[in-house]
Enzyme design. Structure first.
Site, PDB file in Angstrom:
ATOM      1  N   PHE A 103      -4.482 -31.242 -14.150  1.00  0.00           N
ATOM      2  CA  PHE A 103      -5.081 -30.368 -13.146  1.00  0.00           C
ATOM      3  C   PHE A 103      -5.147 -28.943 -13.671  1.00  0.00           C
ATOM      4  CE2 PHE A 103      -4.778 -27.666  -9.325  1.00  0.00           C
ATOM      5  CZ  PHE A 103      -5.802 -28.196  -8.561  1.00  0.00           C
ATOM      6  N   ASN A 198       2.982 -27.135  -5.653  1.00  0.00           N
ATOM      7  CA  ASN A 198       1.536 -27.209  -5.447  1.00  0.00           C
ATOM      8  C   ASN A 198       1.160 -28.682  -5.596  1.00  0.00           C
ATOM      9  OD1 ASN A 198      -1.202 -26.818  -5.240  1.00  0.00           O
ATOM     10  ND2 ASN A 198      -1.450 -26.073  -7.330  1.00  0.00           N
ATOM     11  N   PRO A 199       1.272 -29.454  -4.514  1.00  0.00           N
ATOM     12  CA  PRO A 199       1.094 -30.905  -4.593  1.00  0.00           C
ATOM     13  C   PRO A 199      -0.366 -31.314  -4.448  1.00  0.00           C
ATOM     14  CG  PRO A 199       1.637 -30.305  -2.362  1.00  0.00           C
ATOM     15  CD  PRO A 199       1.596 -29.013  -3.144  1.00  0.00           C
TER      16      PRO A 199
END
Length: 291
Positions: A103, A198-199
């Site tokens: 990500f 920050n999932p």
């Protein structure tokens, strides 16, 4: 004269950079890229191996530079993430290695990292859950030299980037683990000062840009039907890890402005639950203090 041009192999035709940039901006805008001028300038600076701010001092590109620039612009027009083309992503004071399978950290997450940095003190233990590239964890370690940081990530590909980025930061311990599984970091129970996360939080089925849909791993983006499948166990994990008076901060989707604070209150082990907005005014993260 540029000394390189004196060599026969470097006596190449130069193209004015202004028209090349204008052409690139038009191509990126037509492809739907959100910031076509910024992206074009960053790609040009990357090819020229100079900071973006020095582009004003450059009046032309050599043929090989122009060719590479146009290739990169074409790839960006196909919505390959800019950071993948550059090989790095900027985050606070860091340049992080990124690529397919991990990500790409977003600028808005800098707000959560900054909140954690303001709270952490020398000697503290900080845990970064769903660490990905390590953006939050490494920002803490970079800006507060005397803390211990645990960066937790489950994806094998993301762990490769995390370990690469964490090299040179002895205060950062990389932990391969699933934040939804019980027993994670049991040795830190009741000892942690700050938990940050920050999932994956985008509700399943939400339309996302091609850069996200085709390049960010789905497991790092989507968080179940309501987007809270990972956040729920993270709240329970944070409550176990934090010492009394410790703090938790969790980033969330802008549709979760009420839901995540409500989950923190419902847990019963937190006080001072606070909702935070990003610079555009959208709900972005929630924080609380362990009672």
């Amino acid at each position: 004269m540029d000394p390189d041009d004196e060599h026969p192999s470097r006596r190449l035709v130069r193209t004015p950079i202004g028209p090349a940039l204008a052409e690139a901006v038009a191509e990126l805008a037509a492809a739907g890229v959100a910031s076509p001028r910024v992206d074009a300038e960053l790609l040009a600076a990357h090819v020229l191996e100079i900071p973006r701010g020095r582009l004003l001092l450059v009046d032309a590109m050599r043929e090989d530079e122009l060719r590479r620039f146009r290739v990169l612009v074409g790839e960006r027009a196909r919505r390959i993430p800019l950071q993948h083309l550059l090989g790095t992503a900027a985050f606070r004071h860091l340049e992080l290695s990124v690529g397919d399978g991990v990500f790409v950290p977003r600028p808005e997450t800098e707000l959560l990292a900054g909140w954690g940095i303001e709270l952490a003190r020398s000697g503290d233990i900080v845990v970064d859950l769903c660490s990905g590239t390590g953006a939050i964890a490494l920002s803490l370690a970079d800006e507060i030299k005397t803390i211990d940081v645990y960066a937790v990530e489950r994806s094998p590909i993301a762990l490769e980037y995390l370990r690469r980025n964490a090299a040179g930061y002895p205060a950062v311990s990389v932990v391969a683990g699933d934040v939804t599984k019980p027993g994670l970091l049991v040795e830190l129970t009741g000892r942690v000062a700050v938990v940050l996360c920050n999932p994956p939080y985008v509700p399943d089925g939400t339309p996302v840009p091609p850069e996200v849909a085709e390049h960010d791993p789905a497991e790092a983006v989507f968080g179940g039907a309501d987007g809270l499948d990972v956040i729920r166990p993270v709240i329970a994990l944070a409550a176990r890890l934090l010492k009394p008076g410790g703090h938790v901060g969790i980033e969330h989707d802008d549709v979760h402005g009420d839901a995540v604070p409500a989950l923190l209150r419902e847990d019963g082990r937190f006080a001072e639950v606070t909702a935070h907005r990003d610079l555009t005014g959208r709900p972005r993260f929630a924080t609380a203090r362990r009672t």
